[in-house]
Design an enzyme around this catalytic site. Structure first.
Site, PDB file in Angstrom:
ATOM      1  N   ARG A  38       0.801  -1.222   0.000  1.00  0.00           N
ATOM      2  CA  ARG A  38       0.000   0.000   0.000  1.00  0.00           C
ATOM      3  C   ARG A  38       0.836   1.276   0.000  1.00  0.00           C
ATOM      4  NH1 ARG A  38      -4.410   0.428   4.621  1.00  0.00           N
ATOM      5  NH2 ARG A  38      -4.900  -1.587   3.700  1.00  0.00           N
ATOM      6  N   HIS A  84      -7.610  -5.546  -7.517  1.00  0.00           N
ATOM      7  CA  HIS A  84      -7.411  -4.740  -6.310  1.00  0.00           C
ATOM      8  C   HIS A  84      -8.673  -4.787  -5.446  1.00  0.00           C
ATOM      9  CE1 HIS A  84      -4.834  -1.859  -4.267  1.00  0.00           C
ATOM     10  NE2 HIS A  84      -5.860  -1.036  -4.090  1.00  0.00           N
ATOM     11  N   TYR A 128     -18.766  10.117 -14.991  1.00  0.00           N
ATOM     12  CA  TYR A 128     -18.763  11.230 -15.928  1.00  0.00           C
ATOM     13  C   TYR A 128     -17.419  11.405 -16.650  1.00  0.00           C
ATOM     14  CZ  TYR A 128     -22.910  12.585 -13.270  1.00  0.00           C
ATOM     15  OH  TYR A 128     -24.141  12.596 -12.667  1.00  0.00           O
TER      16      TYR A 128
END
Length: 749
Positions: A38, A84, A128
């Site tokens: 991470r 993931h 979008y």
């Protein structure tokens, strides 16, 4: 509801375990997961797992730079579903950052839609926005289909993902990285790829190169938002040597002339990772709080390019001093940390130097080169085998056709008749009829010879370490052309300058609004600063049983020096004193003055002035006023006195002689050059007494005579000829004061 007791039998396999060991084991697993999966990037490709998985998913979706965009929601869905197993918002945030040209020096994602801005506004929702890879991202993936890197099973073992990307350029340093793990963190600013390529090429040619050699090429970070680095070169070099350090980065500004001698300051680049709207907001808050007295107004005239206009208070304001005060208080100047803490070999956290980071990337590129070469060699071997079969088929075309038409097992027959391998026979059988017209010996021979030559080159490459490094250097040179200093993407954006050499005192004063004040100190040690210069102190009010001790005019930019009876000096900024409302504050709230000490005197600091310090027992010395300045609440012990002695007088030195009077009303005059000048100590004996101590002292110019004032405010002056009988040497007893000297024993009456 009835309570039920459930008994666990031995077959339930309940095993007791200590809480301490259980917590240690689980926390260690969490820490390792955070560090490796991470927070820390891999030194080889400079990516964290989430970024690597995003690029891999986009490659599988064929979102190349020359292809159409795809919805970010689809990309995030593929990454989350296949590679993931985390939240979609964290994946989308990582994707958005890779597309922001103000956050990433070399964007890896080409975004279409609202991907946020430098003001700190968030990107639009993933439904979008659209994205595809950039040319830079394809360089990171170059060769991934040629067995360049290892693959491993995904979290659900239904697919595979790359352990690391081939990384044709040193992305770790180029785009930088930041993250906080458990017990460690990383912070790597972005750099210029062309400079990194030059340093890597030099490192290939000179394996023993030091960090000092590499810093000649990589002079410092290159931030996507530009700015000016004012960190000294020696400090930058040391940071790259140790892998830890800090870089001072300032906004870029210039002066624009206005009408009638006026001017304004225009900021065109702000520091890395500073939100423009928050920067302007914070500066405006300081302006309203009167912390920036040299600044009159700030406004944002930015469009596509940044343009922040700063209006000075007056045309006489020094623009550099104004900017220095702004740099000191705002994020127009920031300190960007360097902590080159990365994963080496994909699993070992280490803090590396610049040279070590580049060398480990080069070692990775060498491994990629070898694996790609072996992959290509294997393909050539297979193709040569097929071409050999085609050549035999061409030379025996009629027989081959007959076997295919008439034999029950043509494959076996072809292998038997012409000594073909299974691959060769299969290739001949799979060949289309239309290919027969192309089956010409010249073409087959030409391809065969070309592949043979390539095979020989690859064999030689794999056998020679020198040739491998030469090939890597050639690849780096090609990458450098893409990121050349003349290209829009490769041009260095951050420049280097030396910070203006301004006195820190000038900068501190520039940050204080200059206003007249009157400093008032009471007998019991209460301090305050009244606005304006008062001419009459009779109207001042104090607490019960308290009265005025000292009052004098000053400016808010002045430093007030307070001397205690214990020989300590305290420095207090005039603007830090409480205002005129009320009775002020006790001095012991502002400084650490001992309870058995009182205020002896206070005055406005003047540069390079000399002071005469005298104790009650007539010990004294001269000290420079610069040497009594203190920077802490504890003050500065300058005059050493022990009970029952205490500091009695602190006088500015003017003239060439000292006149000192004891409580026994004896006066002694001697030259000032008989008094030692020190920075700290007890001093020398100025006058000798049988009983009592010093009453008063004054320094004067002998040519102008000695002047005193009596209780009726009348001035008396004695010339040098009239003072002869009081002349003596330092430490003498002196003689009784002249006729008309004040009964108080003070020169001021």
């Amino acid at each position: 509801m009835s309570n039920k007791v459930i008994r666990l039998s031995e077959k339930d396999h309940i095993e007791p375990i200590e809480l301490r060991s259980a917590l240690q084991e689980r926390y260690l697993a969490y820490a390792l997961s955070t560090i490796m999966d991470r927070a820390l990037p891999d030194v080889r490709d400079g990516l964290k797992p989430v970024h690597r998985r995003i690029l891999h998913a986009m490659r599988l979706l064929k979102l190349n730079p020359d292809q159409a965009y795809a919805k970010c929601a689809r990309i995030v869905g593929d990454v989350m579903g296949k590679f993931h197993p985390h939240g979609d918002s964290s994946i989308y945030d990582a994707l958005v950052r890779l597309a922001q040209d103000f956050a990433v020096r070399y964007p890896l994602v080409d975004g279409q839609g609202n991907f946020g801005n430098i003001d700190g506004d968030n990107a639009a929702a993933m439904r979008y926005t659209e994205a595809r890879m950039t040319e830079v991202a394809t360089l990171l993936l170059d060769g991934i289909n040629e067995n360049a890197v290892d693959f491993r099973p995904t979290y659900n073992e239904e697919d595979e993902e790359p352990v690391v990307l081939p990384a044709a350029f040193p992305n770790l340093l180029a785009n930088g990285s930041s993250g906080i793990a458990v017990g460690m963190a990383t912070s790597i600013p972005p750099h210029n790829v062309a400079e990194l390529c030059e340093a890597a090429t030099f490192l290939i040619a000179h394996p023993d190169a030091t960090n000092d050699d590499l810093v000649k090429f990589v002079k410092g970070p290159d931030f996507p938002t530009g700015g000016v680095l004012v960190e000294p070169a020696d400090s930058i070099s040391e940071s790259y040597r140790t892998g830890r350090g800090v870089f001072r980065l300032r906004a870029r500004w210039h002066k624009e002339e206005g009408s009638r001698g006026s001017y304004s300051i225009v900021v065109t680049e702000i520091p890395y990772q500073v939100q423009k709207s928050r920067l302007i907001e914070k500066t405006a808050e300081l302006l309203l709080a009167r912390r920036l007295p040299m600044l009159d107004d700030i406004r944002d005239e930015s469009t596509k390019d940044i343009r922040i206009v700063l209006e000075p208070k007056t045309r006489t304001v020094d623009p550099e001093l104004l900017m220095e005060s702004i740099f000191k208080l705002t994020d127009f100047e920031v300190r960007v940390p360097l902590n080159l803490n990365v994963l080496t070999l994909g699993k070992i956290p280490n803090v590396l130097s610049l040279g070590q980071a580049l060398q480990q990337w080069l070692d990775h590129r060498k491994g990629v080169l070898v694996r790609r070469s072996e992959f290509r060699l294997h393909e050539i071997t297979r193709r040569l085998e097929i071409l050999g079969g085609y050549l035999i088929a061409y030379l025996n075309l009629d027989e081959v056709i007959r076997i295919i038409r008439e034999e029950d097992d043509p494959k076996k027959q072809l292998m038997t008749s012409f000594s073909l391998t299974e691959n060769q026979a299969e290739a001949i059988l799979n060949m289309r009829l239309r290919s027969l017209r192309k089956l010409e010996e010249v073409e087959i021979r030409k391809e065969f010879d070309t592949l043979k030559a390539e095979e020989a080159e690859l064999d030689a490459l794999l056998q020679s370490d020198i040739k491998q490094w030469k090939a890597i250097a050639s690849e780096i040179a090609k990458v450098k052309k893409v990121f050349g200093p003349d290209s829009p993407l490769g041009r260095r954006r951050t420049s280097f300058e030396d910070a203006p050499d301004h006195d820190i005192k000038d900068i501190e004063q520039a940050m204080i609004e200059k206003e007249p004040v009157t400093i008032v100190i009471s007998e019991k040690g209460w301090l305050r600063a009244l606005k304006g210069h008062l001419s009459d102190y009779s109207g001042l009010t104090f607490k019960e049983d308290d009265r005025l001790k000292i009052a004098f005019p000053a400016m808010t930019t002045d430093k007030i020096i307070v001397m205690s009876t214990g020989g300590k000096f305290f420095t207090i900024a005039a603007n830090a004193l409480p205002g005129g409302r009320g009775h002020g504050e006790p001095i012991r709230i502002l400084v650490d003055m001992d309870n058995d000490e009182d205020i002896l005197t206070a005055f406005v600091h003047e540069e390079d002035r000399k002071l005469l310090l005298v104790s009650y027992h007539a010990n004294g010395f001269i000290v420079s006023e610069n040497d009594v300045l203190g920077t802490t609440r504890k003050g500065k012990q300058v005059m050493n006195v022990k009970q029952p002695d205490e500091a009695k007088l602190c006088l500015p030195v003017t003239g060439d002689h000292l006149a000192i009077v004891g409580e026994n009303r004896k006066m002694l005059i001697f030259p000032l050059d008989q008094i030692s000048e020190m920075t700290r100590g007890k001093g020398v004996r100025l006058q000798r007494y049988k009983d009592g101590g010093v009453s008063d002292a004054i320094t004067f110019d002998l040519s102008e005579g000695l002047t005193w004032r009596d209780a009726a405010e009348r001035n008396f002056t004695r010339g040098a000829a009239e003072l002869v009988e009081w002349f003596g040497t330092r430490g003498s007893a002196g003689r009784m004061v002249p006729k008309g000297f004040p009964r108080s024993g003070k020169f001021s009456g």
